[in-house]
Design a protein around this motif. Structure first.
Motif, mmCIF file in Angstrom:
data_model
loop_
_atom_site.group_PDB
_atom_site.id
_atom_site.type_symbol
_atom_site.label_atom_id
_atom_site.label_comp_id
_atom_site.label_asym_id
_atom_site.label_seq_id
_atom_site.Cartn_x
_atom_site.Cartn_y
_atom_site.Cartn_z
ATOM 1 N N GLN A 1 -12.361 4.872 9.659
ATOM 2 C CA GLN A 1 -12.210 6.321 9.652
ATOM 3 C C GLN A 1 -11.564 6.814 10.943
ATOM 4 O OE1 GLN A 1 -16.056 8.023 8.933
ATOM 5 N NE2 GLN A 1 -16.061 7.475 6.771
ATOM 6 N N GLY B 1 -6.507 1.103 6.673
ATOM 7 C CA GLY B 1 -6.973 0.485 5.436
ATOM 8 C C GLY B 1 -5.884 0.453 4.386
ATOM 9 N N PHE C 1 -4.092 2.089 0.935
ATOM 10 C CA PHE C 1 -3.922 3.428 0.378
ATOM 11 C C PHE C 1 -2.909 3.403 -0.769
ATOM 12 C CE2 PHE C 1 -5.199 3.839 4.752
ATOM 13 C CZ PHE C 1 -6.102 4.881 4.767
ATOM 14 N N CYS D 1 -5.376 9.643 8.475
ATOM 15 C CA CYS D 1 -5.890 9.024 7.255
ATOM 16 C C CYS D 1 -6.793 7.838 7.539
ATOM 17 C CB CYS D 1 -4.730 8.569 6.367
ATOM 18 S SG CYS D 1 -3.688 7.301 7.128
ATOM 19 N N TYR E 1 -11.992 -0.231 5.664
ATOM 20 C CA TYR E 1 -11.528 1.112 5.985
ATOM 21 C C TYR E 1 -12.087 1.565 7.331
ATOM 22 C CZ TYR E 1 -10.873 6.164 5.758
ATOM 23 O OH TYR E 1 -10.522 7.458 6.041
ATOM 24 N N LYS F 1 -3.904 8.723 -0.685
ATOM 25 C CA LYS F 1 -5.335 8.611 -0.934
ATOM 26 C C LYS F 1 -5.781 7.161 -0.772
ATOM 27 C CE LYS F 1 -5.446 7.961 -5.963
ATOM 28 N NZ LYS F 1 -6.397 6.841 -5.890
ATOM 29 N N ARG F 2 -7.042 6.973 -0.480
ATOM 30 C CA ARG F 2 -7.571 5.623 -0.324
ATOM 31 C C ARG F 2 -7.469 4.845 -1.629
ATOM 32 N NH1 ARG F 2 -13.399 5.543 2.301
ATOM 33 N NH2 ARG F 2 -13.060 3.352 1.770
ATOM 34 N N SER F 3 -7.293 3.547 -1.489
ATOM 35 C CA SER F 3 -7.127 2.688 -2.654
ATOM 36 C C SER F 3 -8.366 2.730 -3.549
ATOM 37 C CB SER F 3 -6.869 1.246 -2.200
ATOM 38 O OG SER F 3 -6.724 0.390 -3.310
#
Length: 381
Positions: free
Chosen positions: A124, A137, A139, A134, A122, A79-81
């Motif tokens: 995309q 970026g 994570f 994902c 980030y 998951k993103r930070s």
């Protein structure tokens, strides 16, 4: 001696006693022999010699043993930070028990600054770009066993690499060697995502200090390379290791090709400013540069007197009117994020590079003065 003394007590039916590598082993013919005869084992035996002795660790092992009838469910979620209270609680337990940090050092603000906030923008995933599903970026990779969070790997995903930033795990599950497992999973992630992003081919383990025992594990993953921070060349670890075993500080790129010299960028801008370091790099960066370049500022500044080419180039510069008394050797120079004294940087510059840079350094020292030129950073871009 102990085995001899025990043999005098008499034999125990269905149980044999043997000595092996400093241990006494009690071998039972059946699983119930000990319980039937009232033999009680101390809990410390089952915990193991390397355990902290906490009841939670023993309970964690028992929980795993109790689930032998079914498979445990391992889940990994990338998951993103972002700040997660559950992750923060695990981080606090890890820092307090594994690294013996003080409670005041694991507050939410320091955790956010260390492992949540990121300078990376980030990106995309897009059908037109070669980007993994994902995106690019910072994570957090969560590891859960039957829903329980047992480890978090903080990583940066970039176009060419996955960089391992930090890993913290549940101290109760230390016996699972989660550091090794997460590293293998991250390496496998790079391989799998090369389909989506062909440029993605490297796995970074971060800084490496050969004399630090806690960092030796990084060299266990092969094939691996070390980056020379002076010339920015990658050197195979197996090639660098013999010299690192003998000397604490070496110029890695000299090992493979001592004749190559780095080139100076043709357009250098004269920029002044404070050294750009974060709270985790500050002191280490300064110390590393001094040691890496071969010693303190008190070294002999005439080491290159036997180099005819160097003397000719210096003579050309010194022949300018009014430049005789200008000493530029100790000017602090910023280059590619690192800092060097010019007397050290001069050794690896080409004659053309020195001819371009030295007049600018002389003008710079005239303007700011001797003291400030050795404290401020002359940044080359």
């Amino acid at each position: 001696m102990l085995l001899s003394a025990m043999s005098k007590v008499g034999e125990i039916p269905d149980v044999s006693i043997k000595v092996c590598k400093g241990h006494i082993n009690f071998l039972s013919a059946s699983k119930d022999s000990f319980s039937d005869r009232g033999v009680v084992l101390n809990d410390n035996i089952s915990r193991g010699a390397n355990s902290t002795g906490d009841g939670e660790i023993l309970q964690a092992k028992k929980d795993l043993e109790n689930h032998k009838a079914r498979k445990l469910k391992l889940e990994m979620r990338l998951k993103r930070s972002s700040f997660d209270p559950e992750e923060h609680e695990l981080y606090k337990r890890y820092q307090l028990k594994v690294h013996n940090d003080k409670p005041g050092h694991v507050v939410e603000s320091s955790y956010r600054r260390f492992l949540v906030d990121s300078p990376l923008i980030y990106v995309q995933p897009s059908g037109d770009e070669k980007v993994p599903p994902c995106g690019f970026g910072s994570f957090h990779q969560q590891y859960r066993v039957d829903g329980r969070l047992i480890a978090v790997g903080v990583v940066d995903i970039l176009p060419k690499c996955l960089s391992s930033v930090y890993l913290f795990w549940d101290p109760d599950y230390a016996f699972l060697s989660l550091g090794k497992y997460s590293a293998l999973q991250e390496i496998n992630w790079v391989r799998e995502n090369q389909v989506h992003c062909p440029t993605l081919q490297y796995y970074y383990l971060g800084y490496y200090i050969h004399s630090c025992s806690k960092m030796r594990y990084k060299a266990a993953y092969r094939p691996s390379e070390l980056l020379c921070p002076l010339r920015f060349r990658w050197v195979p670890f197996e090639v660098a290791r013999p010299l690192l075993d003998k000397k604490p500080y070496v110029i890695l790129s000299d090992i493979t090709n001592s004749q190559n010299q780095c080139s100076l960028l043709p357009h250098a801008s004269e920029t002044l400013g404070e050294p750009t370091t974060n709270e985790h790099e500050g002191m280490e960066q300064g110390e590393t540069n001094d040691h890496f370049m071969g010693g303190s500022d008190d070294e002999d500044e005439d080491d290159d007197d036997d180099d005819d080419d160097d003397d000719d180039e210096m003579n050309e510069v010194d022949s300018d009117p009014g430049s005789e008394d200008i000493d530029i050797n100790n000017i602090l120079i910023g280059l590619y994020g690192s800092q060097y004294r010019y007397k050290d940087l001069r050794q690896i510059l080409t004659p053309v590079g020195r001819k371009q840079l030295e007049p600018m350094l002389q003008r710079y020292r005239k303007v700011v003065g001797n003291e400030l030129s050795e404290r401020m950073v002359y940044e080359i871009r």
